[in-house]
Design an enzyme around this catalytic site. Structure first.
Site, short mmCIF file in Angstrom:
data_model
loop_
_atom_site.label_atom_id
_atom_site.label_comp_id
_atom_site.label_asym_id
_atom_site.label_seq_id
_atom_site.Cartn_x
_atom_site.Cartn_y
_atom_site.Cartn_z
CG ASN A 88 -2.32 0.62 0.76
OD1 ASN A 88 -2.35 1.72 0.22
ND2 ASN A 88 -3.42 -0.08 1.01
NE ARG A 89 -2.09 4.93 -3.52
CZ ARG A 89 -2.97 3.97 -3.86
NH1 ARG A 89 -3.58 3.26 -2.94
NH2 ARG A 89 -3.22 3.74 -5.13
CG HIS A 113 1.45 -2.07 -3.97
ND1 HIS A 113 0.82 -2.17 -2.75
CD2 HIS A 113 0.46 -2.10 -4.90
CE1 HIS A 113 -0.49 -2.26 -2.94
NE2 HIS A 113 -0.74 -2.22 -4.23
CG HIS A 188 -2.04 -6.74 -5.22
ND1 HIS A 188 -2.98 -6.68 -6.21
CD2 HIS A 188 -1.99 -5.51 -4.68
CE1 HIS A 188 -3.46 -5.44 -6.28
NE2 HIS A 188 -2.87 -4.71 -5.35
CB SER A 189 -4.46 -13.25 -4.99
OG SER A 189 -3.24 -13.93 -5.14
CE1 TYR A 190 -4.88 -7.57 -8.89
CE2 TYR A 190 -6.97 -6.43 -9.18
CZ TYR A 190 -5.59 -6.42 -9.15
OH TYR A 190 -4.91 -5.25 -9.38
CG ASP A 260 -7.95 1.22 -3.99
OD1 ASP A 260 -7.40 0.44 -3.19
OD2 ASP A 260 -7.35 1.85 -4.88
CD GLU A 326 -4.39 -5.00 -2.14
OE1 GLU A 326 -3.43 -4.24 -1.99
OE2 GLU A 326 -5.39 -4.67 -2.81
#
Ligand code: BGC
Length: 362
Positions: A88-89, A113, A188-190, A260, A326
């Site tokens: 993340n940021r 990331h 980071h799996s979708y 998000d 995540e």
């Protein structure tokens, strides 16, 4: 290699543009659940699970070639990848023990990331661990040098991927440093329980075990507020179709172009993994229960997927094609004293787990 219950296979997946070999590992359990991942970014490329008729499909988004994983399409999707040092940021910089650290900016003014060359772009060392009757495991490891992307300390990272016969896939993260630093690791799996490439996840039902979330500013950096989800489109405490409120008139949804956000997973801290999410697709009957030891979880509806990426089975991915969970520490924690601390000191062990449990509801 395999015993009566499990199979683990290893093969060469491809070579990077600079000639480095990337391997692919396959873990399979007695119920034929199968997880594939590659040493490039430790990315999970496929998870095959049955529907209520016993039909197996891949339920994660990904690519079909190494070249696609290596290419930078601008807004990186980070499909299935391990994310570090800081998932993340971070708002560009942070202070630690009175010293300021400026990070590599890949989403100016943010470091997203892990920066320009995050762990998703690195080749991990992989080792098959001794098999037991309980599970099959592969350990991925990586060394990140002092100063990598601006972060202090030499960091040794290990991630163990394991699969057992309860259809649980565990991601076990460990890290150690030789200098005080900050760490936040995730995957980071979708997920698309209808099968990758089979359309939108807006019809999936989602339950989140979270009473609060962390609202963001215009740069997607948390404002610092820990806000209740009650009476907002962020309230998934009851199982709700993901698309039900995604178009509501709500400032946070406009800022993020959908979901998000970091949800605060109830019950932290707790030694063992606790429930964070339940995702269910009524049509296929596939269900995913997600458990984690981590304090928060970013839930991302793939808002940057614009139909310009050709996925695993050749179909173009668009927004809501998958949902990324995540589990992690909150975004920008090094700049928010009221968030759980991401500081890791020498002689301490970063030690966290996330578990996916797959099942079928007939
Ligand atoms: C972030 C998104 C970002 C995406 C990149 C997510 O974890 O929250 O804002 O666009 O990763 O794939």
């Amino acid at each position: 290699m395999g015993n009566s219950q499990f199979i683990v296979n290893e093969r060469v997946y491809g070579k990077t543009a600079t000639g480095e070999v990337v391997k692919e590992f396959t873990l399979k359990n007695a119920n034929n659940i199968e997880v594939k991942f590659i040493t490039y970014g430790g990315a999970i490329t496929s998870i095959m699970v049955p529907d209520k008729h016993g039909h197996f499909e891949n339920v994660v988004l990904g690519f079909s070639t190494l070249e696609q994983y290596e290419n930078d399409p601008g807004a990186r999707p980070y499909f299935g990848a391990l994310i570090g040092r800081y998932a993340n940021r971070i708002a560009g910089k942070f202070c630690l023990d009175g010293k300021e650290y400026a990070l590599a900016l890949n989403e100016t003014p943010n470091c997203l990331h892990g920066g320009l060359v995050g762990f998703d772009k690195r080749i991990w060392q992989a080792e098959i661990l001794q098999q037991s009757d309980e599970q099959v495991s592969v350990r991925l490891s990586l060394e990140s040098k002092d100063g990598d992307q601006g972060f202090p300390g030499n960091l040794s990272v290990r991630v163990i991927y394991s699969l057992n016969n309860n259809n649980e896939f565990t991601m076990h993260y460990q890290a150690q440093t030789d200098k005080t630093t900050v760490v936040n690791l995730t995957n980071h799996s979708y997920i698309n329980l209808a099968g990758e490439g089979n359309g939108s996840i807006e019809h999936h039902r989602l339950q989140l075990f979270s009473s609060h979330y962390t609202p963001v500013d215009k740069n997607m950096i948390p404002t610092g507020e820990i806000a209740p989800v009650a009476n907002t489109p962020m309230d998934f405490r009851q199982s709700t179709h993901i698309g039900r409120h995604i178009r509501d008139d709500f400032d946070q949804l406009f800022k993020a172009i959908g979901y998000d956000h970091n949800w605060v997973v109830d019950g932290y801290p707790n030694e063992s993994a606790r429930p964070a999410a339940e995702l269910y697709d009524e049509k296929s009957g596939r269900k995913l229960d997600l458990f984690t030891t981590l304090p928060g979880m970013q839930v991302y509806t793939g808002n940057a997927l614009k139909g310009n990426l050709k996925g695993y089975s050749g179909k173009a991915y668009r927004q809501c094609e998958g949902i990324a969970f995540e589990p992690q520490y909150y975004p920008d924690s090094p700049n928010h004293a009221n968030f759980p601390s991401t500081v890791l000191k020498p002689n301490e062990l970063f030690d966290e787990k996330t578990i996916y449990r797959f099942s079928v509801v007939a």
